[in-house]
Write an enzyme that holds these catalytic residues in place. Sequence first.
Site, PDB file in Angstrom:
ATOM      1  N   CYS A   7       0.756  -1.244   0.000  1.00 20.65           N
ATOM      2  CA  CYS A   7       0.000   0.000   0.000  1.00 20.65           C
ATOM      3  C   CYS A   7       0.791   1.303   0.000  1.00 20.65           C
ATOM      4  CB  CYS A   7      -0.986  -0.008   1.160  1.00 20.65           C
ATOM      5  SG  CYS A   7      -0.232  -0.378   2.749  1.00 20.65           S
ATOM      6  N   HIS A  39      -1.125   6.604   6.028  1.00 22.51           N
ATOM      7  CA  HIS A  39      -0.084   5.565   6.008  1.00 22.51           C
ATOM      8  C   HIS A  39       1.164   6.004   5.251  1.00 22.51           C
ATOM      9  CE1 HIS A  39       0.727   0.930   5.811  1.00 22.51           C
ATOM     10  NE2 HIS A  39       1.411   1.533   6.788  1.00 22.51           N
TER      11      HIS A  39
END
Length: 480
Positions: free
Chosen positions: A76, A143
């Site tokens: 990701c 993130h």
Amino acid sequence: MPSRRDLLRQMAAVACTPLLTRAQPSPPNILFILIDDMGWRDLGCYGSTFYETPNIDRFAAQSMRFTNAYAACPVCSPTRASILTGKYPARLHLTDYIPGRAQWPTSRLLKAPFLDHLPLEETTIARALKPLGYASASIGKWHLGGPPYYPDKQGFDLNVGGTERGQPQSYFGPFQLPNLEGGSPDEYLTDRLTVEATRFIERNRNRPFLLYLPEFAVHLPKQAKPALVERFRAKRDPRNSQHDPVYAAMIASLDENVWRILKKLDDEGLADRTVVVFMSDNGGLAFEGGGKEPVTSNAPLRAGKGHLYEGGVREPMMIRWPGVTKAGSVCDVPVSSIDFFPTLLEIAGARVDPAWLVDGVSLTPLLRQAGTPRRDALFWHYPHYSNQGGVPGGAVRAGDYKLIEFYEDGRLELYNLAADIWESEDLSRKEPGRTAQLRGMLQKWRESVHATMPLPNPNYDPKKADQGLTGANPAPAKRP
């Protein structure tokens, strides 16, 4: 006969007329919906027969749908960085999910060093659009680093829910996220993000906005509304490779919320001037470690998240650009997450500064069905061991051919994706010339972006190596 003063007044009036009557149109709004861990075949419009996605399928019918869209990384954080900057993760030196997997004592290679944040000196799409008057928000998963690197430090006006964490502690309240406090035990996180997104749209209806909506769904933990879980448990068919009722319920909630957000654009009269992008950050999660029940199936694609096979990097992707994209059109040209940055800037009327070293190309010729961007190949560099059994490697796709290089032992695999989407027939020995050519392209590209390579582990012992993960080579999906 008019006097000289009258003539000067008339000339001044004419000179000012364009400023008064030729007002520049407001740039379009941009809504970017990024799904976490959604596989290429997790939508009805991409072939799923178990998951229910009527609203996303309807959106696909209004958009251009891409069949060869790729994430720049099989995990990701790097893909998210590529979307925001238009750069390959290798150029950013952000090549693994943050903070990455701990070093395996007995693995063949040492963990390659990488950045644990998106550097503040990078020009994000929010920063690039700000001079055009865009309001911007990141609502959902970030993130890309801790508090000094949160969205509000990267050019976004608003951060809702974004932290350094890669997954929520729970999909049910109370929520302990920035600007997303509270929430009852019955409130679902995906629903709450939609509430925050619609509020942002309301507040900025009269100015251009960039709404970056990186959903936490459908990442672990597997949690969904009980009634939806029961509905899918009742229709579960073990013969279907996709049959997890909790994951199906998470997708169903996501689908409902996509409808709510698109409806909000309709209700506010903004749909005709809002470009909407839908994408996933990496392939669907097939396995987390060894021996566990798969979360989803990416078949006919091979493997899933954490792997450089197609199941790890090929994504569902759609773009709706009102007045430009043809409803229901399908594009088979290979594209990448690095392409969003230059594409959206061109749509907004901004230019890419050559100093930014952007790797992506604008997809506007494809969206207009007026040509194909000039590019020789797409590249990947993942010098890490993944939680899903992937091993360090790199890949290149040029035309229909894809080469994967495994860094542990230099092994090469070559596939013709047009004839073999399953990646079941390795052609590296049958086509040595093409194999050498693509390997040379991959090596030259790595040098050009100063890619960081993993080093041999001096403590490597093949007798003690992590069984089932180091050197894992998932089998291709079964052909029908």
